[in-house]
Design a protein around this motif. Structure first.
Motif, PDB file in Angstrom:
ATOM      1  N   VAL A  56      44.656  51.645  51.498  1.00 37.48           N
ATOM      2  CA  VAL A  56      45.337  50.350  51.606  1.00 37.48           C
ATOM      3  C   VAL A  56      46.853  50.533  51.615  1.00 37.48           C
ATOM      4  N   GLN A  57      47.508  49.746  52.471  1.00 38.99           N
ATOM      5  CA  GLN A  57      48.962  49.798  52.584  1.00 38.99           C
ATOM      6  C   GLN A  57      49.634  49.620  51.228  1.00 38.99           C
ATOM      7  N   VAL A  58      50.834  50.215  51.124  1.00 34.98           N
ATOM      8  CA  VAL A  58      51.651  50.080  49.922  1.00 34.98           C
ATOM      9  C   VAL A  58      52.902  49.263  50.234  1.00 34.98           C
ATOM     10  N   LEU A  59      53.535  49.580  51.351  1.00 33.91           N
ATOM     11  CA  LEU A  59      54.815  48.986  51.712  1.00 33.91           C
ATOM     12  C   LEU A  59      54.686  48.077  52.937  1.00 33.91           C
ATOM     13  N   ALA A  60      55.642  47.163  53.067  1.00 32.90           N
ATOM     14  CA  ALA A  60      55.742  46.332  54.271  1.00 32.90           C
ATOM     15  C   ALA A  60      56.456  47.148  55.337  1.00 32.90           C
ATOM     16  N   VAL A 110      51.611  39.089  49.354  1.00 30.71           N
ATOM     17  CA  VAL A 110      51.858  37.669  49.070  1.00 30.71           C
ATOM     18  C   VAL A 110      52.302  37.475  47.627  1.00 30.71           C
ATOM     19  N   GLN A 111      51.852  38.329  46.723  1.00 28.44           N
ATOM     20  CA  GLN A 111      52.221  38.213  45.305  1.00 28.44           C
ATOM     21  C   GLN A 111      53.730  38.234  45.095  1.00 28.44           C
ATOM     22  N   SER A 112      54.468  38.838  46.036  1.00 31.09           N
ATOM     23  CA  SER A 112      55.922  38.943  45.902  1.00 31.09           C
ATOM     24  C   SER A 112      56.669  37.810  46.595  1.00 31.09           C
ATOM     25  N   GLU A 113      55.946  36.930  47.275  1.00 34.98           N
ATOM     26  CA  GLU A 113      56.599  35.816  47.963  1.00 34.98           C
ATOM     27  C   GLU A 113      56.913  34.690  46.968  1.00 34.98           C
ATOM     28  N   ALA A 114      58.147  34.197  47.026  1.00 37.74           N
ATOM     29  CA  ALA A 114      58.570  33.150  46.089  1.00 37.74           C
ATOM     30  C   ALA A 114      57.855  31.824  46.340  1.00 37.74           C
ATOM     31  N   ASP A 115      57.534  31.571  47.602  1.00 38.63           N
ATOM     32  CA  ASP A 115      56.873  30.318  47.963  1.00 38.63           C
ATOM     33  C   ASP A 115      55.381  30.417  47.653  1.00 38.63           C
ATOM     34  N   PRO A 116      54.872  29.622  46.701  1.00 42.16           N
ATOM     35  CA  PRO A 116      53.444  29.721  46.358  1.00 42.16           C
ATOM     36  C   PRO A 116      52.527  29.314  47.500  1.00 42.16           C
ATOM     37  N   LEU A 140      43.745  39.581  50.649  1.00 47.54           N
ATOM     38  CA  LEU A 140      44.589  38.644  49.910  1.00 47.54           C
ATOM     39  C   LEU A 140      45.123  39.322  48.654  1.00 47.54           C
ATOM     40  N   LEU A 141      46.423  39.609  48.638  1.00 47.09           N
ATOM     41  CA  LEU A 141      47.069  40.147  47.435  1.00 47.09           C
ATOM     42  C   LEU A 141      47.870  39.008  46.817  1.00 47.09           C
ATOM     43  N   THR A 142      47.219  38.274  45.931  1.00 48.88           N
ATOM     44  CA  THR A 142      47.800  37.060  45.364  1.00 48.88           C
ATOM     45  C   THR A 142      47.799  37.100  43.842  1.00 48.88           C
ATOM     46  N   LEU A 143      48.590  36.211  43.266  1.00 44.14           N
ATOM     47  CA  LEU A 143      48.558  35.927  41.839  1.00 44.14           C
ATOM     48  C   LEU A 143      47.818  34.601  41.640  1.00 44.14           C
ATOM     49  N   ALA A 150      45.638  30.026  49.027  1.00 43.97           N
ATOM     50  CA  ALA A 150      44.647  30.949  49.599  1.00 43.97           C
ATOM     51  C   ALA A 150      43.382  30.198  49.991  1.00 43.97           C
ATOM     52  N   ALA A 151      42.944  29.285  49.142  1.00 45.03           N
ATOM     53  CA  ALA A 151      41.740  28.510  49.451  1.00 45.03           C
ATOM     54  C   ALA A 151      41.965  27.635  50.684  1.00 45.03           C
ATOM     55  N   ASP A 152      43.138  27.020  50.800  1.00 47.61           N
ATOM     56  CA  ASP A 152      43.459  26.215  51.984  1.00 47.61           C
ATOM     57  C   ASP A 152      43.392  27.075  53.243  1.00 47.61           C
TER      58      ASP A 152
END
Length: 278
Positions: A56-60, A110-116, A140-143, A150-152
């Motif tokens: 699995v990828q580590v970096l963008a 996605v966990q690092s994106e400020a916009d939920p 999905l890498l989410t908090l 994510a559900a939407d």
């Protein structure tokens, strides 16, 4: 399930000489701030009966994805790569088409994106549609607070296979279940979502975790998704912050001990094969 022919559906490698890994800065990450190769994984994986993996990828970083695909092509262990592309780019579909064989999925941090609600952005949705059209899965890498978006997104893209990484990182160290549990239940209601039984030891207390601390969270995902939509992943070498590879496998075995033989076969091999078309 006998300890043979397992699939580890989530691990990484990284070469610190190739490019910077800023996420490894700081004292807490110092124990894993070194280069990790497939050769480092081979011994522990073999000892655990793992015969195939998903890298699995580590970096963008698209170049990292290309390197991972080259690694996989020369490896008997890596069965597929979950890479990275810029989902927001207008040419996302062309980027995917130009990548060599071996790509089984795409992931963005996605966990690092400020916009939920980042996943709900029109440009992101367009990129996800390209992933779907390419016949790939999306990790999905989410908090937990990002699970509603994510559900939407899952509801809007029923043809796309989604794989939730690390149970969406619940607060295992504090022992809280809500609102994570309710949000997992909402996400699991969609049949195109799978969940990785991975990343748990590093959400627990690194020094003192026990399998009993992980169990309530594992039980939620096994109940809500069912074993046919849950897959084991080690999250090596990140897991080394809290546990050795063998310890992570043993913990998963213990958490799945109450399942039938066929259900354990799903968690440790069948689900990953199906979700990623391995």
């Amino acid at each position: 399930m006998s300890a043979v022919n397992r699939i580890d559906a989530h691990h990484h490698v990284w070469d610190l000489s190739a490019r910077p890994h800023a996420w490894l800065d700081g004292d807490r990450m110092a124990p894993v701030r070194r280069t990790y190769t497939l050769d480092d994984l081979a011994g522990p994986a073999s000892a655990a009966g793992v015969t195939g993996t998903v890298l699995v990828q580590v970096l963008a970083d698209l170049e990292e994805t290309r390197e991972f695909l080259t690694l996989a092509a020369g490896s008997d262990l890596v069965a597929g790569v979950v890479g990275w592309i810029d989902l927001t780019a207008p040419d996302a579909a062309d980027t995917l088409a130009a990548l060599p064989a071996g790509l089984v999925g795409v992931r963005h941090g996605v966990q690092s994106e400020a916009d939920p609600a980042w996943l709900n952005r029109p440009d992101v949705r367009r990129g996800l549609a390209a992933v779907s059209a390419a016949g790939l899965a999306y990790d999905l890498l989410t908090l937990p607070h990002q699970l509603p978006a994510a559900a939407d997104t899952v509801a809007a893209l029923p043809e796309l296979t989604f794989v939730l990484d690390h149970l969406s990182k619940p607060p295992i160290a504090s022992g809280e279940l809500e609102p994570w549990r309710s949000r997992i239940r909402e996400l699991a209601a969609y049949p195109n979502v799978y969940c990785k039984l991975s990343g748990m030891v590093t959400e627990a207390d690194w020094e003192s975790w026990r399998v009993a601390d992980l169990r309530p969270y594992a039980e939620v995902v096994l109940e809500e998704f069912g074993p046919s939509r849950v897959m084991f992943g080690s999250d090596w070498p990140v897991c080394l912050l809290a546990a050795g590879y063998g310890q992570v496998v043993s913990a998963a075995d213990e958490l799945c001990a109450g399942l039938s033989e066929s259900e354990r076969e799903e968690v440790f091999a069948g689900t990953a094969r199906r979700a990623y078309k391995l």
